[in-house]
Design an enzyme around this catalytic site. Sequence first.
Site, PDB file in Angstrom:
ATOM      1  N   TYR A 156       0.865  -1.226   0.014  1.00  0.00           N
ATOM      2  CA  TYR A 156      -0.040  -0.023  -0.005  1.00  0.00           C
ATOM      3  C   TYR A 156       0.936   1.172  -0.038  1.00  0.00           C
ATOM      4  O   TYR A 156       1.996   1.202   0.687  1.00  0.00           O
ATOM      5  CB  TYR A 156      -0.977   0.055   1.142  1.00  0.00           C
ATOM      6  CG  TYR A 156      -2.175  -0.958   1.186  1.00  0.00           C
ATOM      7  CD1 TYR A 156      -2.118  -1.841  -0.005  1.00  0.00           C
ATOM      8  CD2 TYR A 156      -2.951  -1.091   2.410  1.00  0.00           C
ATOM      9  CE1 TYR A 156      -3.266  -2.813  -0.073  1.00  0.00           C
ATOM     10  CE2 TYR A 156      -3.829  -2.333   2.324  1.00  0.00           C
ATOM     11  CZ  TYR A 156      -4.108  -2.842   1.154  1.00  0.00           C
ATOM     12  OH  TYR A 156      -5.126  -3.800   1.151  1.00  0.00           O
ATOM     13  N   SER A 179     -14.141  -4.202   0.100  1.00  0.00           N
ATOM     14  CA  SER A 179     -14.835  -3.560  -0.941  1.00  0.00           C
ATOM     15  C   SER A 179     -16.434  -3.555  -0.639  1.00  0.00           C
ATOM     16  O   SER A 179     -17.174  -4.105  -1.500  1.00  0.00           O
ATOM     17  CB  SER A 179     -14.622  -3.766  -2.448  1.00  0.00           C
ATOM     18  OG  SER A 179     -14.970  -3.097  -3.466  1.00  0.00           O
ATOM     19  N   GLY A 239     -25.074   4.794  -2.816  1.00  0.00           N
ATOM     20  CA  GLY A 239     -25.824   5.789  -3.411  1.00  0.00           C
ATOM     21  C   GLY A 239     -25.172   6.569  -4.491  1.00  0.00           C
ATOM     22  O   GLY A 239     -25.434   7.867  -4.628  1.00  0.00           O
TER      23      GLY A 239
END
Length: 330
Positions: free
Chosen positions: A53, A216, A225
Amino acid sequence: MEYTQLGRTGLKVSRLVLGTMNFGPQTDEADSHAIMDAALDAGINLFDTANVYGWGENKGRTESIIGNWFAKGGDRRDKVVLATKVYGNMAASADSWPNHDKLSALNIRRAVDASLKRLRTDHIDVYQFHHIDRATPFDEIWQAVDVLVRQGKILYAGSSNFPGYKIAQANETAARRGGTIGLVSEQCLYNLAERRAEMEVIPAAQEYGLGVIPWSPLHGGLLGGVIRKEAEGGRRSSGRAADALADSAARAQVQAYEDLLDKHGVEPGEAALAWLLTRPGVTGPIVGPRTAQQLDSAIRASELTLSEELLTSLDEIFPGPGPSPEAFAW
């Protein structure tokens, strides 16, 4: 915050997992530290990261940000169940020297020591294999893990992105060797829109006593949304969300999802997280907030109770594959 055991272990972890992939690439160090402080204040104790990462030439940057946060003291390290991963090539370019990636005993040893240095700690609580390594036998992997456990550098081993048969193979090998606890957790792609893990991965995890840690949980923002945000002039979708919305049938499915939750007065992203917390075998989803506001939303989701009516309606919009093996065997 509610807590549960991590799989078959005695380790107690929060039902939300703080994902740190955005720390460095999208969230600067100061804001990352503030998010980790807020997560700890809310009772989140399982923090997930990976040696790669930071990405590209900044691989390892995320672990360093976490290490600098630990160095501030205040019992930060003692309160955190720290999980990181090994597999990816840590070189800045693709032209790396051999044995600098995957799961050979040599690379596992090298990667653990490098992660410990960046994380500024003497041990990793859950050391996870980021992907399967088809070239390295599990006897070799467990030999390397056993050495690290004896040295006190790691406590538990977990997997990520493993198919069900590899979970079985890994733990059968561990059982045959004796004295090795085997995998205790599996991180997999799992959410309302992507339920294939229910066919093999989750049944295997439950059979072998692994805690399931979905990554995820909003499917790249698709379940957060996204259509409403587009209409309100928000950030355009990308990745998985954009790919899904390009399909008219999938877009209609997401629209039905958002309409349903609007009817029930529930935020889509919070409903998606709360749904995962109802699923058998799930320890807790990984939430990767870029901002403090996104963390607040995830914490609200952990306190949300979905009615049976709403759960049934969600299954109707996003039907799973059905029970295993009946779903694919007959």
